[in-house]
Design a protein around this motif. Sequence first.
Motif, mmCIF file in Angstrom:
data_model
loop_
_atom_site.group_PDB
_atom_site.id
_atom_site.type_symbol
_atom_site.label_atom_id
_atom_site.label_comp_id
_atom_site.label_asym_id
_atom_site.label_seq_id
_atom_site.Cartn_x
_atom_site.Cartn_y
_atom_site.Cartn_z
ATOM 1 N N SER A 162 13.570 11.733 6.795
ATOM 2 C CA SER A 162 13.084 10.585 6.292
ATOM 3 C C SER A 162 11.699 10.662 6.445
ATOM 4 O O SER A 162 11.043 11.731 6.990
ATOM 5 C CB SER A 162 13.531 9.385 7.308
ATOM 6 N N PHE A 163 10.770 9.817 5.877
ATOM 7 C CA PHE A 163 9.467 9.854 5.690
ATOM 8 C C PHE A 163 8.800 8.595 5.786
ATOM 9 O O PHE A 163 9.253 7.700 5.185
ATOM 10 C CB PHE A 163 8.992 10.868 4.507
ATOM 11 N N ILE A 164 7.515 8.684 6.300
ATOM 12 C CA ILE A 164 6.883 7.617 6.061
ATOM 13 C C ILE A 164 5.506 7.808 5.327
ATOM 14 O O ILE A 164 4.689 8.859 5.747
ATOM 15 C CB ILE A 164 6.360 6.716 7.251
ATOM 16 N N TRP A 165 5.186 7.163 4.060
ATOM 17 C CA TRP A 165 3.976 7.705 3.334
ATOM 18 C C TRP A 165 3.052 6.463 3.456
ATOM 19 O O TRP A 165 3.237 5.431 2.925
ATOM 20 C CB TRP A 165 4.320 7.996 1.939
ATOM 21 N N GLU A 166 1.952 6.589 4.069
ATOM 22 C CA GLU A 166 0.802 5.523 4.094
ATOM 23 C C GLU A 166 -0.389 5.850 3.225
ATOM 24 O O GLU A 166 -0.937 6.959 3.469
ATOM 25 C CB GLU A 166 0.336 5.545 5.632
ATOM 26 N N ASN A 167 -0.724 5.182 2.370
ATOM 27 C CA ASN A 167 -1.778 5.339 1.372
ATOM 28 C C ASN A 167 -2.999 4.528 1.756
ATOM 29 O O ASN A 167 -2.949 3.467 1.918
ATOM 30 C CB ASN A 167 -1.028 5.255 0.217
ATOM 31 N N TYR A 168 -4.240 5.154 1.614
ATOM 32 C CA TYR A 168 -5.598 4.464 1.877
ATOM 33 C C TYR A 168 -6.264 5.063 0.784
ATOM 34 O O TYR A 168 -6.583 6.228 0.631
ATOM 35 C CB TYR A 168 -6.101 4.745 3.212
ATOM 36 N N TYR A 169 -6.799 4.030 -0.089
ATOM 37 C CA TYR A 169 -8.006 4.400 -1.146
ATOM 38 C C TYR A 169 -9.243 3.715 -0.609
ATOM 39 O O TYR A 169 -9.547 2.871 -0.519
ATOM 40 C CB TYR A 169 -7.518 3.940 -2.312
ATOM 41 N N ASP A 170 -10.269 4.576 -0.632
ATOM 42 C CA ASP A 170 -11.601 4.178 -0.326
ATOM 43 C C ASP A 170 -12.472 4.191 -1.650
ATOM 44 O O ASP A 170 -12.719 5.260 -2.294
ATOM 45 C CB ASP A 170 -12.304 5.178 0.465
ATOM 46 N N PRO A 171 -12.464 3.046 -2.486
ATOM 47 C CA PRO A 171 -13.429 3.066 -3.590
ATOM 48 C C PRO A 171 -14.670 3.345 -3.761
ATOM 49 O O PRO A 171 -15.270 3.916 -4.795
ATOM 50 C CB PRO A 171 -13.317 1.508 -4.274
ATOM 51 N N GLU A 172 -15.341 3.109 -2.588
ATOM 52 C CA GLU A 172 -16.805 3.804 -2.639
ATOM 53 C C GLU A 172 -16.901 5.256 -2.536
ATOM 54 O O GLU A 172 -17.662 5.747 -3.179
ATOM 55 C CB GLU A 172 -17.491 3.053 -1.377
ATOM 56 N N GLU A 173 -15.996 5.932 -1.795
ATOM 57 C CA GLU A 173 -15.841 7.223 -1.553
ATOM 58 C C GLU A 173 -15.165 7.935 -2.793
ATOM 59 O O GLU A 173 -15.251 9.155 -2.858
ATOM 60 C CB GLU A 173 -15.567 7.797 -0.248
ATOM 61 N N GLU A 174 -14.403 6.970 -3.409
ATOM 62 C CA GLU A 174 -13.496 7.476 -4.456
ATOM 63 C C GLU A 174 -12.482 8.603 -3.934
ATOM 64 O O GLU A 174 -11.805 9.332 -4.585
ATOM 65 C CB GLU A 174 -14.231 8.318 -5.541
ATOM 66 N N ILE A 175 -12.067 8.427 -2.507
ATOM 67 C CA ILE A 175 -11.183 9.521 -1.890
ATOM 68 C C ILE A 175 -9.881 8.759 -1.424
ATOM 69 O O ILE A 175 -10.049 7.427 -0.998
ATOM 70 C CB ILE A 175 -11.575 10.030 -0.779
ATOM 71 N N ASN A 176 -8.897 9.371 -1.928
ATOM 72 C CA ASN A 176 -7.409 8.761 -1.694
ATOM 73 C C ASN A 176 -6.943 9.374 -0.405
ATOM 74 O O ASN A 176 -6.804 10.751 -0.522
ATOM 75 C CB ASN A 176 -6.628 8.692 -2.614
ATOM 76 N N GLU A 177 -6.436 8.815 0.556
ATOM 77 C CA GLU A 177 -5.747 9.573 1.653
ATOM 78 C C GLU A 177 -4.366 9.180 1.792
ATOM 79 O O GLU A 177 -3.874 8.123 1.919
ATOM 80 C CB GLU A 177 -6.600 9.164 3.263
#
Length: 249
Positions: A162-177
Amino acid sequence: MGAYLEFARVYDEFMDNVDYNEWCSFAIKLLKKNGMENCNLVEIGCGTGSATMLFAKAGYSMTGIDISQEMLEIAMDKKNDEDIIYVLQDATELELPCKVPAMVSVGDSMNYITEYEDIVKVFKQVKKYLEEDGVFVFDLKTRKYFSDIGDSVIAEDREDNSFIWENYYDPEEEINEYDLTIFVQEEGDTFHRFTETHLQRGYTVGQMRTLVEQAGLKILEIMDSDTGEAVTETSERVYIVAKEQQKEL
């Protein structure tokens, strides 16, 4: 480009909803449109080789490049009699024994190159090893895609993992984690837990055009991957066709 480590063990299983046939068919259509058929083809960011094998079956003599040893080991295990060579390399330091007529990259591998100077390095190496009038076809998730996903969580429970995929997007840095937590069943009821973090940059089409041309390549075409038509403000994934152009003497 960040390397897939333990996640490589279960990558193919968790990516079984990805339509590699569609990705590759789109890329092959663009390659053939530009005269690249049954030729030597280098794939940048080949991962576990799912797309590489499809390109090989379409008649291309394949070289797959990836930065992850773990992913390449799986790709080697999957290979049957396809005409494929796999090479462990960082795309920013791409080295080939000779120039090739075409290169390709699918599955948003370019998004994993998060520094502007690094992606220009990749494009410069692509230009260096493309034959005159050689073609580079690659796809890209746009900033719109990451903005729409935003901060979100995806979880999936399967029979033996199983997996947990947590997504975070920083619009100022334009980086998705992407923060991945994965549980893989080992023996009996014992599960092995591991975590990985992956980063991608959300480029705009305008930024990508500038970066490609900065490296000395010429943009031939940019199209929406869903419609096959010109990109719009709502395009979330695009295909870009770039061409090697010799300097005028």
